[in-house]
Design a protein around this motif. Structure first.
Motif, PDB file in Angstrom:
ATOM      1  N   ASN A   1     -33.024 -22.006 -21.038  1.00  0.00           N
ATOM      2  CA  ASN A   1     -32.515 -21.203 -19.923  1.00  0.00           C
ATOM      3  C   ASN A   1     -32.502 -19.712 -20.241  1.00  0.00           C
ATOM      4  O   ASN A   1     -31.610 -18.981 -19.816  1.00  0.00           O
ATOM      5  CB  ASN A   1     -31.091 -21.644 -19.568  1.00  0.00           C
ATOM      6  CG  ASN A   1     -31.024 -23.064 -19.054  1.00  0.00           C
ATOM      7  OD1 ASN A   1     -31.153 -23.324 -17.861  1.00  0.00           O
ATOM      8  ND2 ASN A   1     -30.785 -23.995 -19.965  1.00  0.00           N
ATOM      9  N   THR A   2     -33.511 -19.260 -20.988  1.00  0.00           N
ATOM     10  CA  THR A   2     -33.532 -17.849 -21.379  1.00  0.00           C
ATOM     11  C   THR A   2     -33.514 -16.903 -20.176  1.00  0.00           C
ATOM     12  O   THR A   2     -32.796 -15.902 -20.171  1.00  0.00           O
ATOM     13  CB  THR A   2     -34.760 -17.533 -22.264  1.00  0.00           C
ATOM     14  OG1 THR A   2     -35.947 -17.931 -21.563  1.00  0.00           O
ATOM     15  CG2 THR A   2     -34.688 -18.245 -23.585  1.00  0.00           C
ATOM     16  N   ASP A   3     -34.274 -17.230 -19.152  1.00  0.00           N
ATOM     17  CA  ASP A   3     -34.333 -16.357 -17.969  1.00  0.00           C
ATOM     18  C   ASP A   3     -32.984 -16.286 -17.264  1.00  0.00           C
ATOM     19  O   ASP A   3     -32.562 -15.210 -16.819  1.00  0.00           O
ATOM     20  CB  ASP A   3     -35.404 -16.848 -16.989  1.00  0.00           C
ATOM     21  CG  ASP A   3     -36.811 -16.640 -17.520  1.00  0.00           C
ATOM     22  OD1 ASP A   3     -36.971 -15.839 -18.460  1.00  0.00           O
ATOM     23  OD2 ASP A   3     -37.749 -17.287 -17.015  1.00  0.00           O
ATOM     24  N   ARG A   4     -32.309 -17.439 -17.149  1.00  0.00           N
ATOM     25  CA  ARG A   4     -31.010 -17.478 -16.475  1.00  0.00           C
ATOM     26  C   ARG A   4     -29.954 -16.726 -17.284  1.00  0.00           C
ATOM     27  O   ARG A   4     -29.162 -15.955 -16.736  1.00  0.00           O
ATOM     28  CB  ARG A   4     -30.546 -18.933 -16.274  1.00  0.00           C
ATOM     29  CG  ARG A   4     -31.460 -19.762 -15.408  1.00  0.00           C
ATOM     30  CD  ARG A   4     -31.560 -19.202 -14.010  1.00  0.00           C
ATOM     31  NE  ARG A   4     -30.316 -19.267 -13.273  1.00  0.00           N
ATOM     32  CZ  ARG A   4     -30.055 -18.568 -12.176  1.00  0.00           C
ATOM     33  NH1 ARG A   4     -30.951 -17.709 -11.704  1.00  0.00           N
ATOM     34  NH2 ARG A   4     -28.909 -18.690 -11.547  1.00  0.00           N
TER      35      ARG A   4
ATOM     36  N   TYR B   1     -17.550 -29.624 -20.456  1.00  0.00           N
ATOM     37  CA  TYR B   1     -17.598 -28.554 -19.462  1.00  0.00           C
ATOM     38  C   TYR B   1     -18.981 -28.480 -18.818  1.00  0.00           C
ATOM     39  O   TYR B   1     -19.117 -28.401 -17.594  1.00  0.00           O
ATOM     40  CB  TYR B   1     -17.238 -27.229 -20.128  1.00  0.00           C
ATOM     41  CG  TYR B   1     -17.401 -26.018 -19.237  1.00  0.00           C
ATOM     42  CD1 TYR B   1     -16.364 -25.597 -18.408  1.00  0.00           C
ATOM     43  CD2 TYR B   1     -18.587 -25.287 -19.226  1.00  0.00           C
ATOM     44  CE1 TYR B   1     -16.507 -24.477 -17.595  1.00  0.00           C
ATOM     45  CE2 TYR B   1     -18.738 -24.167 -18.419  1.00  0.00           C
ATOM     46  CZ  TYR B   1     -17.697 -23.771 -17.598  1.00  0.00           C
ATOM     47  OH  TYR B   1     -17.848 -22.677 -16.791  1.00  0.00           O
ATOM     48  N   LEU B   2     -20.010 -28.504 -19.657  1.00  0.00           N
ATOM     49  CA  LEU B   2     -21.375 -28.387 -19.152  1.00  0.00           C
ATOM     50  C   LEU B   2     -21.793 -29.593 -18.316  1.00  0.00           C
ATOM     51  O   LEU B   2     -22.673 -29.488 -17.468  1.00  0.00           O
ATOM     52  CB  LEU B   2     -22.344 -28.196 -20.318  1.00  0.00           C
ATOM     53  CG  LEU B   2     -22.191 -26.871 -21.085  1.00  0.00           C
ATOM     54  CD1 LEU B   2     -23.051 -26.864 -22.335  1.00  0.00           C
ATOM     55  CD2 LEU B   2     -22.543 -25.689 -20.188  1.00  0.00           C
ATOM     56  N   SER B   3     -21.158 -30.744 -18.554  1.00  0.00           N
ATOM     57  CA  SER B   3     -21.474 -31.929 -17.754  1.00  0.00           C
ATOM     58  C   SER B   3     -20.979 -31.792 -16.315  1.00  0.00           C
ATOM     59  O   SER B   3     -21.402 -32.541 -15.429  1.00  0.00           O
ATOM     60  CB  SER B   3     -20.842 -33.179 -18.391  1.00  0.00           C
ATOM     61  OG  SER B   3     -19.429 -33.165 -18.244  1.00  0.00           O
ATOM     62  N   LEU B   4     -20.090 -30.829 -16.087  1.00  0.00           N
ATOM     63  CA  LEU B   4     -19.538 -30.616 -14.749  1.00  0.00           C
ATOM     64  C   LEU B   4     -20.373 -29.650 -13.917  1.00  0.00           C
ATOM     65  O   LEU B   4     -20.109 -29.462 -12.734  1.00  0.00           O
ATOM     66  CB  LEU B   4     -18.103 -30.078 -14.854  1.00  0.00           C
ATOM     67  CG  LEU B   4     -17.084 -30.945 -15.606  1.00  0.00           C
ATOM     68  CD1 LEU B   4     -15.739 -30.239 -15.667  1.00  0.00           C
ATOM     69  CD2 LEU B   4     -16.932 -32.302 -14.923  1.00  0.00           C
ATOM     70  N   ILE B   5     -21.380 -29.015 -14.537  1.00  0.00           N
ATOM     71  CA  ILE B   5     -22.211 -28.061 -13.792  1.00  0.00           C
ATOM     72  C   ILE B   5     -23.656 -28.554 -13.762  1.00  0.00           C
ATOM     73  O   ILE B   5     -24.113 -29.236 -14.672  1.00  0.00           O
ATOM     74  CB  ILE B   5     -22.146 -26.654 -14.413  1.00  0.00           C
ATOM     75  CG1 ILE B   5     -22.715 -26.657 -15.837  1.00  0.00           C
ATOM     76  CG2 ILE B   5     -20.719 -26.128 -14.416  1.00  0.00           C
ATOM     77  CD1 ILE B   5     -22.759 -25.289 -16.478  1.00  0.00           C
ATOM     78  N   ASP B   6     -24.342 -28.227 -12.690  1.00  0.00           N
ATOM     79  CA  ASP B   6     -25.740 -28.652 -12.531  1.00  0.00           C
ATOM     80  C   ASP B   6     -26.696 -27.726 -13.266  1.00  0.00           C
ATOM     81  O   ASP B   6     -27.753 -28.143 -13.724  1.00  0.00           O
ATOM     82  CB  ASP B   6     -26.108 -28.700 -11.045  1.00  0.00           C
ATOM     83  CG  ASP B   6     -25.284 -29.736 -10.289  1.00  0.00           C
ATOM     84  OD1 ASP B   6     -24.988 -30.795 -10.880  1.00  0.00           O
ATOM     85  OD2 ASP B   6     -24.939 -29.471  -9.131  1.00  0.00           O
ATOM     86  N   ALA B   7     -26.331 -26.448 -13.336  1.00  0.00           N
ATOM     87  CA  ALA B   7     -27.193 -25.453 -13.985  1.00  0.00           C
ATOM     88  C   ALA B   7     -26.343 -24.250 -14.362  1.00  0.00           C
ATOM     89  O   ALA B   7     -25.180 -24.136 -13.961  1.00  0.00           O
ATOM     90  CB  ALA B   7     -28.317 -25.029 -13.042  1.00  0.00           C
ATOM     91  N   ILE B   8     -26.912 -23.354 -15.158  1.00  0.00           N
ATOM     92  CA  ILE B   8     -26.215 -22.128 -15.527  1.00  0.00           C
ATOM     93  C   ILE B   8     -26.369 -21.141 -14.380  1.00  0.00           C
ATOM     94  O   ILE B   8     -27.367 -20.429 -14.276  1.00  0.00           O
ATOM     95  CB  ILE B   8     -26.790 -21.556 -16.842  1.00  0.00           C
ATOM     96  CG1 ILE B   8     -26.577 -22.564 -17.974  1.00  0.00           C
ATOM     97  CG2 ILE B   8     -26.133 -20.219 -17.191  1.00  0.00           C
ATOM     98  CD1 ILE B   8     -27.181 -22.171 -19.286  1.00  0.00           C
ATOM     99  N   ASP B   9     -25.380 -21.160 -13.488  1.00  0.00           N
ATOM    100  CA  ASP B   9     -25.474 -20.388 -12.250  1.00  0.00           C
ATOM    101  C   ASP B   9     -24.424 -19.296 -12.126  1.00  0.00           C
ATOM    102  O   ASP B   9     -24.173 -18.798 -11.025  1.00  0.00           O
ATOM    103  CB  ASP B   9     -25.368 -21.328 -11.043  1.00  0.00           C
ATOM    104  CG  ASP B   9     -26.638 -22.136 -10.840  1.00  0.00           C
ATOM    105  OD1 ASP B   9     -27.714 -21.617 -11.175  1.00  0.00           O
ATOM    106  OD2 ASP B   9     -26.545 -23.273 -10.375  1.00  0.00           O
TER     107      ASP B   9
END
Length: 365
Positions: free
Chosen positions: A224-227, A190-198
């Motif tokens: 990615n604590t801030d995101r 799943y995560l390979s399909l997204i560029d970032a935690i958006d």
């Protein structure tokens, strides 16, 4: 007098109905259970248990006896209990179910108990969940298991037909986690399909699926604590990170859990030992981990004379990295246990809890 006696007779019956849990069907074969479910258009719920399973007994005495759980299960499911280990004396029907249990065990990869299998009214498998289910978990499970978006086997068939689609994979990750079937593998895909935690969905998935430091999502959580905090709320990422590290590196060394509760092994631990562990594994955040460890230890050790001043220092240093849940917890501690209350500090804690509750209410809305 006759009316009074009638009323007294009805009270136990009323109380029985009110307290009734799940009505598990008995003396029916697997084929008869499926026929009953199809005729009544109900889902089938199989409680898979063994005679030696402790959590199974806990569920029998608590979760399955809960009135609310019973109401939902009895209205929408044909529930049956199936023993998965053989006893010395068995009836013909029990022996038949034992053979059926061997087939279920093999076909649905039952790796632990308790395990609950769910089938649709046509007798087709749709979902599986492993582990002890407390009442809130069971209510949630019964509420969503009829939805195809929450059914592991339904989502698996969809995945096989349609391949890697982000929306489908996100649902499969959660369903496979309950079924304990390659959840981390699906999450990685799943995560390979997204560029970032958006999105909040991505952030929540990473947060929920991170339970130990060996998972690849643990690195994502740190990077990615801030995101994560942006989407889920202040301090959420840090809370998870600190909690995982404390559980893995500290908790079993300073205390033990037993049937009687949690007890401390040493009321005056050598903090240099734990500092050395953090320097070796988490060199870039030794200070905040040590501060969190001491604060948490004083809390579970009921050393309130040390906890209170430690908390005052802690919230000053890490105010921006403490979640609403933790703020409410700390405020409750101060209200209950702090003997010498600094007025300014208490007012700060009080405002904290108010803001935290407001934030929690908004999330629920």
């Amino acid at each position: 007098m006759r009316q009074l006696l009638s009323l007294l007779f009805l009270i136990p019956c009323y109380l029985f109905c009110q307290e009734r849990g799940i009505d598990f069907v008995e003396n029916l074969s697997w084929q008869q259970v499926k026929e009953k479910a199809k005729q009544e258009q109900k889902y089938i719920m199989i409680d898979c248990y063994t005679s030696w399973c402790g959590p199974c007994k806990v569920m029998d005495q608590t979760t399955f006896k809960d009135p609310e759980v019973g109401k939902i299960a009895n209205e929408g499911f044909v529930a049956v209990k199936v023993q998965f280990d053989e006893e010395d004396e068995s009836t013909k029907l029990q022996k038949e179910w034992l053979e059926q249990s061997k087939q279920l065990h093999k076909e649905y990869n039952i790796s632990a108990y308790p395990c609950i299998l769910f089938f649709n009214p046509e007798g087709e498998i749709v979902h599986k969940v492993l582990g002890l289910q407390r009442v809130p978990n069971m209510l949630s499970l019964l509420g969503k298991v009829k939805n195809p978006d929450s059914q592991y086997y339904t989502l698996m068939e969809q995945y096989k037909k349609e391949g890697s689609k982000k929306e489908n994979l996100g649902k499969l990750v959660r369903a496979s986690a309950e079924a304990e079937e390659n959840a981390q593998g699906y999450l990685k895909e799943y995560l390979s399909l997204i560029d970032a935690i958006d999105s909040k969905e991505d952030a929540q998935l990473v947060f929920d699926m991170t339970t130990n430091s060996k998972q690849h999502t643990f690195q994502l959580l740190q990077q990615n604590t801030d995101r994560i905090n942006h989407f889920l709320g202040e301090g959420k990422a840090e809370e998870s990170i600190r909690g995982i590290i404390y559980f893995e590196e500290i908790q079993s060394n300073v205390g033990r859990r037993s049937a009687m509760g949690y007890y401390i092994l040493n009321p005056n631990p050598d903090w240099s030992v734990y500092e050395a562990v953090f320097k070796d594994k988490y060199a870039n955040r030794v200070e905040d981990l040590m501060d969190y460890t001491k604060l948490n230890f004083y809390r579970v050790a009921f050393q309130w004379d040390k906890y209170y001043p430690e908390l005052q220092t802690y919230i000053t240093k890490y105010a921006g990295t403490i979640s609403d849940r933790k703020k409410i917890e700390y405020a409750s501690d101060v209200a209950k246990y702090a003997e010498k209350k600094d007025k300014e500090f208490v007012e700060l804690i009080h405002q904290w809890s108010k803001d935290a509750f407001k934030a929690s209410d908004k999330e629920e809305d």
